[in-house]
Scaffold this motif. Structure first.
Motif, short mmCIF file in Angstrom:
data_model
loop_
_atom_site.label_atom_id
_atom_site.label_comp_id
_atom_site.label_asym_id
_atom_site.label_seq_id
_atom_site.Cartn_x
_atom_site.Cartn_y
_atom_site.Cartn_z
N SER A 14 -35.02 29.47 16.57
CA SER A 14 -34.16 30.63 16.80
C SER A 14 -32.76 30.34 16.30
O SER A 14 -32.30 29.20 16.31
CB SER A 14 -34.11 30.97 18.29
N PHE A 15 -32.10 31.39 15.86
CA PHE A 15 -30.67 31.31 15.54
C PHE A 15 -29.98 32.30 16.47
O PHE A 15 -30.17 33.50 16.32
CB PHE A 15 -30.41 31.68 14.08
N GLY A 16 -29.20 31.80 17.42
CA GLY A 16 -28.63 32.69 18.43
C GLY A 16 -29.77 33.40 19.12
O GLY A 16 -30.73 32.78 19.57
N GLY A 17 -29.73 34.71 19.16
CA GLY A 17 -30.79 35.46 19.83
C GLY A 17 -31.96 35.80 18.92
O GLY A 17 -32.93 36.42 19.35
N LEU A 18 -31.87 35.38 17.67
CA LEU A 18 -32.89 35.77 16.69
C LEU A 18 -33.98 34.71 16.58
O LEU A 18 -33.73 33.59 16.12
CB LEU A 18 -32.23 35.98 15.32
N ARG A 19 -35.19 35.05 17.04
CA ARG A 19 -36.29 34.10 16.94
C ARG A 19 -37.00 34.31 15.61
O ARG A 19 -37.73 35.27 15.42
CB ARG A 19 -37.26 34.33 18.10
N VAL A 20 -36.74 33.38 14.68
CA VAL A 20 -37.26 33.56 13.31
C VAL A 20 -38.70 33.05 13.21
O VAL A 20 -39.56 33.70 12.64
CB VAL A 20 -36.34 32.83 12.29
N LEU A 21 -38.94 31.86 13.76
CA LEU A 21 -40.30 31.33 13.79
C LEU A 21 -40.76 31.31 15.24
O LEU A 21 -39.99 30.94 16.13
CB LEU A 21 -40.35 29.92 13.20
N ASP A 22 -42.00 31.69 15.47
CA ASP A 22 -42.46 31.89 16.84
C ASP A 22 -43.86 31.31 17.01
O ASP A 22 -44.85 32.01 16.85
CB ASP A 22 -42.44 33.40 17.14
N GLY A 23 -43.93 30.01 17.25
CA GLY A 23 -45.23 29.38 17.45
C GLY A 23 -46.03 29.22 16.18
O GLY A 23 -47.26 29.35 16.17
N LEU A 24 -45.35 28.90 15.10
CA LEU A 24 -46.02 28.78 13.79
C LEU A 24 -46.89 27.51 13.71
O LEU A 24 -46.45 26.43 14.08
CB LEU A 24 -44.95 28.78 12.69
N ASP A 25 -48.11 27.67 13.24
CA ASP A 25 -49.03 26.56 13.03
C ASP A 25 -49.33 26.43 11.54
O ASP A 25 -49.49 27.44 10.85
CB ASP A 25 -50.38 26.82 13.72
#
Ligand SMILES: Nc1ncnc2c1ncn2[C@@H]1O[C@H](COP(=O)(O)OP(=O)(O)OP(=O)(O)O)[C@@H](O)[C@H]1O
Ligand SMILES: [Mg+2]
Length: 222
Positions: A14-25
């Protein structure tokens, strides 16, 4: 099955409140060409930066060459990078006043661990990629030439994986094809894996596997 050369599990960034990658496999097999696509801002460069161990501020786990990157100290991490990882940046990051050769040998000069003469190694790749070897500063080279110098630099330490962030962006179709012909030839000769962010159909069709980065994770492209 051969052990993956890169294994990422549950990568969240995440960057600040922005979750860019979310549990990436992601698992990358030795020698494979994995193409990654996805819209602008989806997190492709963010993902490559993490796989390249430039960015360690992620949650989840990452192993390169079977080693958990979090278990390594700075020296161990540097050694891991040298042995396994080559990187081609989206905007090249070449030193503009230095020549193609000087740029290409930089990682080998810094690591000081390459067997043999770094210039000889660089010459082989630069010649293979069709880059003229002279004193011209890279600031004077065409975009396509600079792109090939950046690729040569990424390969100088004979990495097991080349991570390439849009290595053919803004090249015309023919130059792009030439670049990937050369890159494919090197990959087959040396057996490294290629993880590249690419967009054009011609290049996507060359890949062993195409994944789309969307919603913070990778999905098999249909
Ligand atoms: N260091 C950073 N600080 C804050 N936000 C960032 C940072 N790096 C990336 N981001 C944000 O994360 C998101 C994903 O960026 P990233 O560069 O990974 O996208 P991308 O898929 O590579 O896009 P493009 O195709 O345009 O290169 C964007 O919204 C970007 O603004
Ligand atoms: Mg990007």
């Amino acid at each position: 099955m051969t052990a993956p050369v890169i294994e990422a599990r549950g990568i969240t960034r995440s960057f600040g409140g922005l979750r860019v990658l979310d549990g990436l496999d992601l698992s990358v097999a030795p020698g494979e060409f994995l193409a990654v696509t996805g819209r602008s801002g989806a997190g492709k460069s963010t993902m490559l930066g993490i796989l390249g161990t430039h960015d360690l501020a992620f949650e989840g786990s990452l192993s390169v060459g079977g080693r958990d990157v979090r278990s390594l100290d700075a020296e161990g991490l540097a050694a891991l990078r040298r042995e396994f990882l080559g990187y081609v940046f989206q905007d090249f990051h070449l030193l503009p006043d230095l020549s193609a050769m000087e740029n290409a040998v930089l990682p080998a000069v810094f690591s000081g661990t390459l067997d043999g003469d770094p210039e000889e190694q660089a010459r082989e790749v630069l010649e293979h990629l069709g880059v003229r070897i002279d004193d011209t500063p890279t600031s004077r080279l065409s975009r396509g030439e600079r792109q090939r110098v950046a690729v040569a630099r990424g390969l100088i330490n004979r990495p097991r994986v080349l991570l390439a962030d849009e290595p053919s962006a803004s090249l015309d179709e023919e130059s792009e094809n030439v670049l990937f012909d050369l890159l494919d030839g090197l990959r087959r000769a040396r057996g490294f894996s290629l993880v590249a962010v690419v967009h054009t159909r011609a290049v996507l069709s060359r890949a062993d596997r195409v994944m789309t980065l969307e919603g913070g994770g990778l999905h098999a492209a249909s």
